[in-house]
Design an enzyme around this catalytic site. Structure first.
Site, mmCIF file in Angstrom:
data_model
loop_
_atom_site.group_PDB
_atom_site.id
_atom_site.type_symbol
_atom_site.label_atom_id
_atom_site.label_comp_id
_atom_site.label_asym_id
_atom_site.label_seq_id
_atom_site.Cartn_x
_atom_site.Cartn_y
_atom_site.Cartn_z
ATOM 1 C CG ASP A 85 -1.856 1.089 1.351
ATOM 2 O OD1 ASP A 85 -1.628 2.148 0.713
ATOM 3 O OD2 ASP A 85 -2.848 0.921 2.077
ATOM 4 C CB ILE A 86 1.402 3.945 -2.474
ATOM 5 C CG1 ILE A 86 2.648 4.753 -2.866
ATOM 6 C CG2 ILE A 86 0.156 4.813 -2.477
ATOM 7 C CD1 ILE A 86 2.668 5.167 -4.326
ATOM 8 C CG ASN B 213 -9.675 13.113 -10.669
ATOM 9 O OD1 ASN B 213 -9.679 14.327 -10.454
ATOM 10 N ND2 ASN B 213 -10.308 12.248 -9.895
ATOM 11 N N GLY C 186 -9.562 4.644 -6.030
ATOM 12 C CA GLY C 186 -8.272 3.985 -6.165
ATOM 13 C C GLY C 186 -7.213 4.568 -5.242
ATOM 14 C CB VAL C 187 -3.591 5.034 -5.782
ATOM 15 C CG1 VAL C 187 -3.460 6.005 -6.907
ATOM 16 C CG2 VAL C 187 -2.386 5.110 -4.874
ATOM 17 C CG ASP C 188 -7.019 10.977 -6.063
ATOM 18 O OD1 ASP C 188 -6.388 11.580 -5.179
ATOM 19 O OD2 ASP C 188 -7.725 11.547 -6.905
ATOM 20 C CB SER D 271 -2.710 5.148 -16.734
ATOM 21 O OG SER D 271 -2.735 6.563 -16.843
ATOM 22 N N GLY E 266 -5.281 1.408 -13.312
ATOM 23 C CA GLY E 266 -6.481 1.048 -12.563
ATOM 24 C C GLY E 266 -7.716 1.424 -13.347
#
Ligand code: ADP
Length: 168
Positions: free
Chosen positions: A9-10, A23, A31-33, A121, A123
């Site tokens: 996990d980042i 985005n 997602g990651v955002d 990109s 995901g």
């Protein structure tokens, strides 16, 4: 410059800068955002809103990058970049390479030593995994480091990890 792969996990990475696959709105997503804003707390969104109120009134275009605080994350900075949405009818790989290149340029401006990247990109934006990994690894390899001494790709599941491992 060391290039490392981690399955994980980042938001948990002990690095100087975490790259967000954001985005263009910079106002949050999935997602990651979503994970970065959840774990990093409201300070990140506050700075994103300020950017939108000022220099980035029309949002952040695909292929570009901008830094904010990392809020409550272990990292010092979040570098928000926007990957292109995958399209069969158009080759957008230059924008994907640019997202990595511009993120590293911002990392050097900050003087960051260790930088963590997700699979930008790959995901919701639908980029085929093998090609996303190829572009990520080859673009990072071309980087001429100054302060950056480690690039860590943090891959969220085994499929993504294997795709990156095949190209490293
Ligand atoms: P994009 O919109 O650029 O495709 P996504 O966030 O949808 O971005 O997905 C990019 C990659 O990040 C995908 O491989 C997804 O599985 C992965 N991902 C999602 N959450 C995390 C996380 N917490 N840490 C690392 N990678 C993550």
């Amino acid at each position: 410059m060391d290039i490392a792969l981690v399955l994980g996990d980042i938001t948990e990475q002990d690095v100087d800068a975490v790259v967000n696959a954001a985005n263009s709105s910079l106002l949050g997503g999935g997602g990651v955002d979503g994970a970065i804003h959840r774990r990093g707390g409201p300070a990140i969104l506050e700075e994103c809103r300020a950017l939108r109120a000022g220099e980035l009134a029309r949002g952040l275009p695909a292929g570009q990058a901008v830094a904010t605080t990392a809020g409550d994350l272990p990292a010092r900075w979040v570098i928000h970049t926007v990957g292109p949405v995958y399209a069969k009818s158009e080759d957008r790989s230059a924008a994907l390479a640019s997202a990595y290149r511009e993120s590293l340029r911002v990392a050097e401006e900050l003087g960051a030593g260790r930088v963590a990247f997700p699979a930008v990109s790959a995901g919701v934006y639908g980029w085929p995994l093998d090609d996303a990994a190829r572009i990520a690894v080859s673009t990072v390899r071309e980087h001429e480091p100054q302060s950056v001494r480690e690039v860590r790709f943090v891959l969220f599941n085994q499929d993504v990890y294997d795709a990156f491992a095949a190209h490293l």
